[in-house]
Design an enzyme around this catalytic site. Sequence first.
Site, PDB file in Angstrom:
ATOM      1  N   TYR A  99      -6.322 105.657  29.310  1.00 51.37           N
ATOM      2  CA  TYR A  99      -5.458 105.036  28.303  1.00 51.37           C
ATOM      3  C   TYR A  99      -5.899 105.451  26.899  1.00 51.37           C
ATOM      4  CZ  TYR A  99      -3.024 101.395  25.673  1.00 51.37           C
ATOM      5  OH  TYR A  99      -2.222 100.721  24.781  1.00 51.37           O
ATOM      6  N   SER A 140      -2.401 102.485  19.327  1.00 50.71           N
ATOM      7  CA  SER A 140      -3.317 101.412  19.729  1.00 50.71           C
ATOM      8  C   SER A 140      -4.600 101.548  18.917  1.00 50.71           C
ATOM      9  CB  SER A 140      -3.641 101.541  21.226  1.00 50.71           C
ATOM     10  OG  SER A 140      -4.723 100.703  21.599  1.00 50.71           O
TER      11      SER A 140
END
Length: 253
Positions: free
Chosen positions: A152, A139
């Site tokens: 996250y 990501s």
Amino acid sequence: MERNLKNKKVVITGGARGIGYSTADTFLEKGARLVIILDINEKQGQASAETLKSKYGEDKVEFYKCDVTSDLDPVTNKIFDKHKYIDVLVNNAGTSNEYMIQKTIAINVTAVMEWSVKFFERMRKDKGGNGGTVINIASIYGFRVDPFIPIYQGSKFAVMGFTRSYGHPYRYEKYGVRVVAVCPGYTHTMLTLKTKMNDDPSVQKDFEDMLEKTTSWQEVEAVSSAIAEVFEKGNSGTAWLIEGSKPITEVES
């Protein structure tokens, strides 16, 4: 190693929808011999597999119900009992829920490492394998930092560190297995829609305001095209950004 998807056998975790499903579609369009979809959602997984079969052929797609945190051995045993080798593993399954720290790490980090190691051991040339590629979906939060969703972000930083070390050129030269990462920016998926923050309401609102103002959103098709391009050009141990549907760029280490 041949960097052409034609006739490759591919396994994609979290492949029933979103980026995983689009990647399956893209890889088959580029000539993959077989795509094996793994997903915990059995109904959606079967439906997605049938859609792809109708488009590319009955023998082009398989689906296995799979929880990546607990089904590694039973599912991979089935796969390798049926198929002598797998060319590509795409570790796509992921979650974003700041209330569930252990689950986030189990899916986003531990499973990525365990599945990578399992397939790496089957692929490595020094043990009779054909070589292969492991693609880890990280990501932008694997290298950028903001005050939101720290759990996250921490999980994706771990994926980046693991990919760069496990795919280090030293290891690639010894074993013939390439490990790369793809880092999507903000993408319209169920994961981004369902992100839950373990924080006070004002922070949640600030996060949602930031997402609303972001102009670099992209669709899953941009990401799956980027994943295919990274397969074709990315060297082992590298990471690649796809953001706002712009051309991919390598992330500096």
